[in-house]
Design a protein around this motif. Structure first.
Motif, short mmCIF file in Angstrom:
data_model
loop_
_atom_site.label_atom_id
_atom_site.label_comp_id
_atom_site.label_asym_id
_atom_site.label_seq_id
_atom_site.Cartn_x
_atom_site.Cartn_y
_atom_site.Cartn_z
N UNK A 199 -8.99 3.86 -26.57
CA UNK A 199 -9.15 3.84 -25.11
C UNK A 199 -9.59 2.48 -24.62
N UNK A 200 -10.60 1.92 -25.27
CA UNK A 200 -11.14 0.62 -24.85
C UNK A 200 -10.07 -0.46 -24.96
N UNK A 201 -9.31 -0.45 -26.05
CA UNK A 201 -8.29 -1.48 -26.24
C UNK A 201 -7.17 -1.35 -25.20
N UNK A 202 -6.72 -0.13 -24.96
CA UNK A 202 -5.65 0.07 -23.97
C UNK A 202 -6.11 -0.39 -22.59
N UNK A 203 -7.36 -0.09 -22.24
CA UNK A 203 -7.87 -0.46 -20.93
C UNK A 203 -8.17 -1.95 -20.80
N UNK A 204 -8.49 -2.61 -21.93
CA UNK A 204 -9.00 -3.98 -21.86
C UNK A 204 -7.97 -5.06 -22.18
#
Length: 335
Positions: A39-44
């Motif tokens: 989630x963090x990678x997709x969002x960031x």
């Protein structure tokens, strides 16, 4: 861009919880650690992710399916590779050899991080993300030149080298270059304590003229042991207030919920105070208890406890009073 997530380790420091489930699948406020990483990678990231490749160990078919379902949840192509033997971080990444093409992020599955990752106009062949720490002798660290490029890697140095700790997150502009260094490492049988280390492969890249730069993240949360995982869980609830949820099916009988908390369906709370910073899985019964800063998984029965900073696995039946607990799945303890 591809994301490669090595998660084949057995998680000794997280026992007893990792006796029944891999550490990356331990839930933090209802989502497994590895799902939060994705989630963090997709969002960031400022790139579209076209594949997620998981490197797993000798997991059961049920666990393999749970891992595969994670990629499907994001509607992204999912590949699963197996690390045949626990031979280190470099060996784990090379297990995903067919996916080592083009732009690749390597993210180890026991670390959470928060930052915005801008990969535009990067004048380097790779990036290693770091976090400044007060006690660098406890970590692997990087030494940089005046341009912010990595020159050497040091594992838990006794003398001060730098305070930039390696967090387990890497970017490679062309993963074929990384692949060549990984093969060279193994061909030369260059091991440290019987394992092939990814940082040694990166050192090969640097010695062959490739440029690897270091970038700091805003925040780094290790999930290596119980206490660190509970700190990460607390920060998740602080950082994402929308994830503080109490399912509408929760029954409170003379009970108080102190937010932020995450409580799943069909939970019964009786004569208890729960929170702040507590997650409770589905089908739990909590009675005559006070619980703060803890993770409680599914199908747990707790009574007469006053606990803080605790982790309790699935299907636990516990009736006693301690300040702090760390109980694995399928345990029963009563006075």
């Amino acid at each position: 861009m591809k994301i490669i997530i090595p998660m084949a380790g057995i998680g000794k420091r997280m026992r007893p919880h990792t006796l029944t489930i891999p550490k990356p699948l331990i839930p933090l406020a209802g989502k497994p650690i590895v799902e939060r990483i994705i989630n963090i990678l997709i969002e960031s990231l400022d790139r579209e992710i076209d594949e997620i490749a998981f490197v797993i160990g000798d997991f059961s078919e049920e666990i393999q399916q749970r891992v595969a379902d994670l990629g499907n949840k994001f509607n992204i192509k999912t590949s699963i590779y197996r690390q045949s033997s626990p031979l280190g971080t470099a060996h784990a990444v090379l297990a995903a050899e067919p996916s080592l093409k083009g732009e690749v992020i390597v993210a180890f599955a026991d670390t959470l991080f928060f930052s915005q990752f801008n990969l535009k106009n990067i004048d380097a062949d790779g990036i290693i993300w770091t976090c400044e720490v007060p006690n660098p002798k406890d970590y692997g660290v990087v030494k940089l030149d005046d341009d912010g490029c990595v020159t050497e890697f040091f594992e838990k140095p006794t003398n001060f080298i730098s305070n930039k700790a390696i967090i387990g997150l890497y970017y490679f502009r062309n993963a074929e270059i990384l692949k060549k260094s990984l093969f060279k490492l193994i061909e030369n049988d260059q091991k440290v304590n019987g394992e092939y280390q990814l940082t040694d492969a990166l050192q090969y890249m640097i010695e062959n003229g490739y440029k690897i730069k270091a970038q700091n993240v805003d925040e780094w949360l290790d999930c290596g042991n119980k206490n660190a995982t509970l700190i990460a869980h607390k920060r998740i609830l602080e950082r994402y207030p929308d994830e503080s949820k109490v399912n509408e099916s929760v029954k409170c009988k003379n009970a108080i919920i102190v937010p932020p908390c995450y409580i799943e369906e069909d939970v019964i709370l009786e004569n208890s105070i729960v929170g702040p910073f507590v997650s409770i899985g589905k089908d739990c019964i909590i009675s005559h208890s006070i619980i703060t800063n803890s993770i409680i998984q599914n199908n747990v029965k707790l009574s007469n406890v006053n606990i803080d900073n605790s982790m309790i696995g699935k299907y636990v039946d516990y009736n006693d009073s301690y300040d702090e607990l760390n109980i694995g799945d399928y345990s029963e303890m009563n006075k």
